[in-house]
Design a protein around this motif. Structure first.
Motif, mmCIF file in Angstrom:
data_model
loop_
_atom_site.group_PDB
_atom_site.id
_atom_site.type_symbol
_atom_site.label_atom_id
_atom_site.label_comp_id
_atom_site.label_asym_id
_atom_site.label_seq_id
_atom_site.Cartn_x
_atom_site.Cartn_y
_atom_site.Cartn_z
ATOM 1 N N SER A 32 -3.247 -30.097 -38.979
ATOM 2 C CA SER A 32 -2.083 -29.096 -39.657
ATOM 3 C C SER A 32 -2.755 -28.798 -40.736
ATOM 4 C CB SER A 32 -1.198 -29.857 -39.922
ATOM 5 O OG SER A 32 -1.221 -31.154 -40.959
ATOM 6 N N LEU A 33 -3.765 -29.530 -41.663
ATOM 7 C CA LEU A 33 -4.346 -28.813 -42.856
ATOM 8 C C LEU A 33 -5.293 -27.741 -42.372
ATOM 9 C CD1 LEU A 33 -5.022 -28.929 -46.007
ATOM 10 C CD2 LEU A 33 -6.738 -30.709 -45.428
ATOM 11 N N GLU A 34 -6.167 -27.937 -41.394
ATOM 12 C CA GLU A 34 -6.902 -26.918 -41.064
ATOM 13 C C GLU A 34 -6.525 -25.739 -40.695
ATOM 14 O OE1 GLU A 34 -10.819 -29.230 -39.050
ATOM 15 O OE2 GLU A 34 -8.997 -29.757 -38.277
ATOM 16 N N ILE A 41 -3.724 -24.372 -41.741
ATOM 17 C CA ILE A 41 -3.600 -23.565 -42.924
ATOM 18 C C ILE A 41 -4.561 -22.503 -43.130
ATOM 19 C CG2 ILE A 41 -3.125 -23.618 -45.426
ATOM 20 C CD1 ILE A 41 -1.883 -26.376 -45.087
ATOM 21 N N TYR A 42 -5.621 -22.786 -42.736
ATOM 22 C CA TYR A 42 -6.992 -22.182 -43.107
ATOM 23 C C TYR A 42 -7.631 -21.326 -41.540
ATOM 24 C CZ TYR A 42 -7.584 -24.387 -47.502
ATOM 25 O OH TYR A 42 -7.294 -24.711 -48.853
#
Length: 317
Positions: free
Chosen positions: A90-92, A94-95
Motif C-alpha cells: 500500500s505504501l508503494e 501511494i507512489y
C-alpha cells in the motif's frame, strides 16, 4: 473510475502548451502511453532510464506523467493488475505514478519541448531530493518487473503451451521506429526526423543489482547527452532563428526531417526552411509534400517558397 477510453495526467505545478499535437499522435498509437517532457529529462528517459533484457522480454523506459501524459484506460487497468500480480504494498501504491510507465513494460512515446514550471510550495521537483526519491521507486519497480518477467519466462519454458497467455512482446512502433520528436511552438504541427540522438539502449543489459544512479554513471561515461540538451529537437520548431536542432551524428543518405500539419489546412500556408549548410549540401536534397501521407509530390526547386494546402512536408537527405 474513468468511463472514457483514454486518460490524461498532469500535475498542477506545470503548464502544458502542446496538448493538441500530443493527443493527435497518441490517437495514432493509443496502445502506447504518450508523455511530454523537456530536453534534460528526455535525455534520461530515452537513454539513461531505459532498461532492456531480451532474454525475459524486458523493454521499459521510465517517464514522468506529471508533465503531461495520455494513455488508454486499458493500460491503466493493466497497471492495476500488475500491482496485484507483483504484490505491491500500500505504501508503494501511494507512489504509483513512479511505477506506472515502468510497469507497462513498453517504451513510452515521448515528445520533447520546453516546459513551464509554476511556483508551488512543496511541489515535486525534477531535481534534488525528489529526483533521488524517484530513482528509488524506479529501482523498486524495475526489480519487481524483472522478477515477474523472469518467473513468467521460466513458467513458459517449462510449459510451452502457456507462452501466449501473457503477451510481453514490444509494441510497434518500437523506440527506433518512431520519428515524431517534438510539437511545434504553436501546437499546430509535429517535427519529424529519423535521426536518433542517443546510442542503442540495448548496449546495456539491465542488471537488478545495479541501482539507478550507478546505471546513470555507466551510461554517461559511454555517451554524454549535453550536446542534445543544448541543441534539442524542439529548437527546430520553436519559432526562434537564434536556436537550432543540431544532430550530433553526421547526416547520411535517407535521413529526413519533416513537418506533420496534423489536419488538412483550409487556408494557404507559407513555409520558410532555414538550414545552415554550405550551398553544395542543397544539391542532394529531395523535397516532397503529401496531403495524406501516402501519395507524394516531389519539388525539384531546392530554394523554395510555396503556398498550398498540404498535410505533411518531408525533406529527405
Amino acid at each position: 473510475m474513468a468511463a472514457t477510453k483514454y486518460c490524461y495526467f498532469q500535475d498542477d505545478d506545470w503548464m502544458i502548451k502542446h496538448l493538441r499535437s500530443m493527443y493527435s499522435n497518441f490517437l495514432r498509437f493509443p496502445n502506447l502511453i504518450h508523455t511530454d517532457t523537456n530536453a534534460d529529462v528526455y535525455s534520461s528517459t530515452n537513454w539513461k532510464w531505459c532498461f532492456f533484457d531480451d532474454d525475459i522480454d524486458l523493454h521499459s523506459c521510465y517517464s514522468w506523467v506529471g508533465t503531461g501524459a495520455f494513455t488508454s484506460r486499458e493500460n491503466v487497468l493493466k497497471f492495476l493488475k500488475m500491482t496485484s500480480k507483483t504484490e505491491m504494498s500500500s505504501l508503494e501504491f501511494i507512489y504509483g505514478d513512479m511505477y506506472f510507465t515502468t510497469y507497462l513494460n513498453q517504451v513510452p512515446y515521448q515528445l520533447e519541448n520546453s516546459l513551464i514550471e509554476l511556483p508551488q510550495e512543496n511541489g515535486f521537483s525534477l531535481t534534488g531530493k525528489d529526483r533521488m526519491l524517484n530513482k528509488l521507486y524506479m529501482h523498486k519497480a524495475l526489480i519487481r518487473l524483472y522478477n515477474y518477467l523472469s518467473l513468467l519466462k521460466s513458467k513458459n519454458n517449462n510449459n510451452p503451451s502457456t507462452q501466449m497467455i501473457e503477451d510481453t512482446k514490444e509494441f510497434s512502433p518500437t523506440l527506433y521506429e518512431r520519428d515524431v520528436r517534438s510539437p511545434c511552438h504553436n501546437d499546430k504541427c509535429l517535427f519529424l526526423t529519423n535521426k536518433h540522438s542517443f546510442p542503442n539502449v540495448k548496449l546495456f543489459k539491465y542488471k537488478p543489482y545495479i541501482n539507478i544512479s550507478e546505471s546513470e554513471r555507466l551510461h554517461s561515461s559511454f555517451f554524454n547527452t549535453q550536446h542534445f540538451i543544448s541543441y534539442p529537437y524542439s529548437h527546430a520548431v520553436d519559432n526562434d532563428n537564434s536556436t537550432a536542432w543540431i544532430s550530433q551524428d553526421v547526416i547520411r543518405k535517407d535521413d529526413y526531417i519533416g513537418l506533420d500539419l496534423l489536419l488538412p489546412m483550409p487556408v494557404p500556408l507559407t513555409f520558410n526552411l532555414i538550414i545552415d549548410h554550405k550551398s553544395d549540401y542543397f544539391n542532394h536534397l529531395s523535397i516532397q509534400i503529401s496531403h495524406d501521407g501516402s501519395a507524394w509530390v516531389s519539388i525539384n526547386n531546392i530554394i523554395f517558397s510555396f503556398i498550398m494546402k498540404i498535410l505533411t512536408i518531408i525533406i529527405i537527405i
